[in-house]
Design an enzyme around this catalytic site. Structure first.
Site, PDB file in Angstrom:
ATOM      1  CB  THR A  29      -0.977   0.043   1.194  1.00 30.87           C
ATOM      2  OG1 THR A  29      -0.233  -0.040   2.406  1.00 30.87           O
ATOM      3  CG2 THR A  29      -1.993  -1.086   1.143  1.00 30.87           C
ATOM      4  CD  GLN A 102      -1.585 -13.671   1.773  1.00 25.79           C
ATOM      5  OE1 GLN A 102      -2.776 -13.925   1.724  1.00 25.79           O
ATOM      6  NE2 GLN A 102      -1.071 -12.976   2.760  1.00 25.79           N
ATOM      7  CG  HIS A 122      -2.500 -15.836  -3.567  1.00 26.35           C
ATOM      8  ND1 HIS A 122      -2.992 -15.002  -2.592  1.00 26.35           N
ATOM      9  CD2 HIS A 122      -2.719 -17.100  -3.115  1.00 26.35           C
ATOM     10  CE1 HIS A 122      -3.486 -15.736  -1.596  1.00 26.35           C
ATOM     11  NE2 HIS A 122      -3.325 -17.000  -1.886  1.00 26.35           N
ATOM     12  CG  ASN A 221      -1.909  -6.368   9.263  1.00 21.62           C
ATOM     13  OD1 ASN A 221      -1.469  -6.187   8.145  1.00 21.62           O
ATOM     14  ND2 ASN A 221      -3.208  -6.434   9.512  1.00 21.62           N
ATOM     15  CB  ILE A 239       4.611  -2.061   6.700  1.00 22.07           C
ATOM     16  CG1 ILE A 239       3.532  -3.065   7.114  1.00 22.07           C
ATOM     17  CG2 ILE A 239       5.812  -2.776   6.098  1.00 22.07           C
ATOM     18  CD1 ILE A 239       2.742  -3.635   5.968  1.00 22.07           C
TER      19      ILE A 239
HETATM   20  P1  NAD Z   1      -5.693  -7.853   2.785  1.00 18.79           P
HETATM   21  O1  NAD Z   1      -6.137  -6.688   1.975  1.00 18.79           O
HETATM   22  O2  NAD Z   1      -6.685  -8.827   3.252  1.00 18.79           O
HETATM   23  O3  NAD Z   1      -4.911  -7.333   4.097  1.00 18.79           O
HETATM   24  C1  NAD Z   1      -3.951  -6.350   4.062  1.00 18.79           C
HETATM   25  C2  NAD Z   1      -3.667  -5.947   5.512  1.00 18.79           C
HETATM   26  O4  NAD Z   1      -2.610  -5.011   5.480  1.00 18.79           O
HETATM   27  C3  NAD Z   1      -4.851  -5.288   6.200  1.00 18.79           C
HETATM   28  O5  NAD Z   1      -5.133  -5.969   7.414  1.00 18.79           O
HETATM   29  C4  NAD Z   1      -4.374  -3.844   6.456  1.00 18.79           C
HETATM   30  O6  NAD Z   1      -4.789  -3.347   7.719  1.00 18.79           O
HETATM   31  C5  NAD Z   1      -2.879  -3.988   6.426  1.00 18.79           C
HETATM   32  N1  NAD Z   1      -2.177  -2.800   5.931  1.00 18.79           N
HETATM   33  C6  NAD Z   1      -2.402  -2.113   4.788  1.00 18.79           C
HETATM   34  N2  NAD Z   1      -1.497  -1.130   4.635  1.00 18.79           N
HETATM   35  C7  NAD Z   1      -0.671  -1.194   5.725  1.00 18.79           C
HETATM   36  C8  NAD Z   1       0.463  -0.453   6.128  1.00 18.79           C
HETATM   37  N3  NAD Z   1       0.957   0.551   5.402  1.00 18.79           N
HETATM   38  N4  NAD Z   1       1.048  -0.789   7.306  1.00 18.79           N
HETATM   39  C9  NAD Z   1       0.556  -1.811   8.063  1.00 18.79           C
HETATM   40  N5  NAD Z   1      -0.498  -2.563   7.707  1.00 18.79           N
HETATM   41  C10 NAD Z   1      -1.107  -2.262   6.541  1.00 18.79           C
HETATM   42  O7  NAD Z   1      -4.563  -8.547   1.932  1.00 18.79           O
HETATM   43  P2  NAD Z   1      -3.934  -9.995   2.002  1.00 18.79           P
HETATM   44  O8  NAD Z   1      -3.906 -10.491   3.413  1.00 18.79           O
HETATM   45  O9  NAD Z   1      -2.705  -9.927   1.222  1.00 18.79           O
HETATM   46  O10 NAD Z   1      -4.955 -10.958   1.264  1.00 18.79           O
HETATM   47  C11 NAD Z   1      -5.803 -10.672   0.213  1.00 18.79           C
HETATM   48  C12 NAD Z   1      -5.406 -11.095  -1.182  1.00 18.79           C
HETATM   49  O11 NAD Z   1      -5.219  -9.900  -1.911  1.00 18.79           O
HETATM   50  C13 NAD Z   1      -4.137 -11.831  -1.398  1.00 18.79           C
HETATM   51  O12 NAD Z   1      -4.461 -12.999  -2.042  1.00 18.79           O
HETATM   52  C14 NAD Z   1      -3.307 -10.992  -2.393  1.00 18.79           C
HETATM   53  O13 NAD Z   1      -2.900 -11.840  -3.437  1.00 18.79           O
HETATM   54  C15 NAD Z   1      -4.286 -10.039  -2.958  1.00 18.79           C
HETATM   55  N6  NAD Z   1      -3.844  -8.669  -3.293  1.00 18.79           N
HETATM   56  C16 NAD Z   1      -2.581  -8.417  -3.753  1.00 18.79           C
HETATM   57  C17 NAD Z   1      -2.167  -7.111  -4.006  1.00 18.79           C
HETATM   58  C18 NAD Z   1      -0.778  -6.874  -4.522  1.00 18.79           C
HETATM   59  O14 NAD Z   1      -0.227  -7.702  -5.238  1.00 18.79           O
HETATM   60  N7  NAD Z   1      -0.141  -5.751  -4.151  1.00 18.79           N
HETATM   61  C19 NAD Z   1      -3.031  -6.043  -3.786  1.00 18.79           C
HETATM   62  C20 NAD Z   1      -4.347  -6.327  -3.317  1.00 18.79           C
HETATM   63  C21 NAD Z   1      -4.713  -7.656  -3.066  1.00 18.79           C
END
Ligand code: NAD
Length: 253
Positions: A29, A102, A122, A221, A239
């Protein structure tokens, strides 16, 4: 509290020689790629298209590709975050054996972790594959084909269905990657989960497996996760600041 936690985390990482870093959307993010579950995340805008629906209809495939190309645009512009860079440095220092991710954005590799040390459970969103013969297709070709024909692409070799090389809901997990992730987890002397809500299984089974194997578990997290009760150290924090402080602490030791 933050400083004490960083001190504890630094001690765990410095002693580790085979740490596994397990990452979710939260580590990206800060690179500008939205996660799934936070406000503004993809899921708050689009309901995911499952694998069965993708296979069942050409119209659904076209819609899935259109959504993917929007996401792909964001990923294509992204650069590694402070978190990705810190993980890569910890690998260089000999503390980390593997990164299980992931994420589909390829940013761990871009930050410098060698490809053979990254396990993408993934899949990878930087290219596409034929579901029948496995031939690789570039995303730019998919995009051109859709623009030219207004239909989803078919494989240039066998005519099969072409899909991004990512794992959708309802699609089988990749066998080799799951086996590699399991082996790395069982061999780990420390397991650190970074930026995952730990709600998506079987992925979230890896921290559980590490703990069952008596490996210390750290969860970093922003919000609480369902597995916090299992962890030896939980840091509910951003993070970038955590990983930068950790790196600074280890580099000054
Ligand atoms: P999720 O969206 O379920 O969880 C992300 C977690 O990160 C959340 O709990 C959030 O509170 C936390 N978070 C976000 N930004 C943060 C920061 N700056 N500091 C601390 N914590 C932070 O994502 P997930 O657990 O990876 O699972 C969902 C699925 O989404 C996975 O299968 C993944 O493949 C996919 N996905 C991937 C991407 C990517 O490739 N960048 C983006 C979106 C979703």
């Amino acid at each position: 509290m933050f400083d004490e936690d960083i001190e504890e985390l630094a001690g765990l990482v410095q002693r580790a020689r085979r740490a596994v870093v397990f990452t979710g959307a939260g580590i990206s993010t800060e690179s500008g790629i939205p996660d799934f579950r936070s406000p503004g995340g993809f899921w708050t805008r689009y309901k995911p298209i499952g694998f069965g629906e993708f296979l069942a209809s050409e119209d659904t495939r076209l819609e899935a590709w259109r959504r993917f190309l929007v996401i792909r645009q964001t990923i294509g512009d992204a650069k590694p975050s402070a978190g990705h860079i810190a993980v890569s440095r910890l690998y260089d220092m000999g503390h980390v054996s593997h990164v299980i991710t992931q994420n589909i954005d390829g940013l761990h590799a871009e930050a410098g972790v060698p490809a053979e040390r990254i396990i993408e459970i993934h899949g990878n969103g930087t290219f596409a594959k034929c579901l029948s013969c496995g031939l690789r297709h570039e995303i730019a070709w998919v995009s051109d084909t859709i623009e030219r024909t207004a239909r989803p692409p078919a494989c240039t070799s066998c005519g099969g269905i072409v899909k991004s090389a990512t794992i959708s809901f309802g699609q089988a997990m990749p066998e080799q990657e799951m086996a590699d992730a399991r082996a790395a987890t069982l061999n780990a002397d420390l397991f650190i989960s970074i930026g995952s809500s730990l709600q998506v299984f079987p992925a979230a089974g890896f921290p559980v497996l590490a703990k069952q194997n008596r490996t210390p578990l750290v969860i970093i997290n922003r919000e609480e996760t369902g597995l916090d009760g299992l962890a030896d150290l939980v840091m509910n924090a951003e993070i970038g600041p955590v990983m930068s402080a950790l790196l600074a602490r280890i580099e000054s030791a």
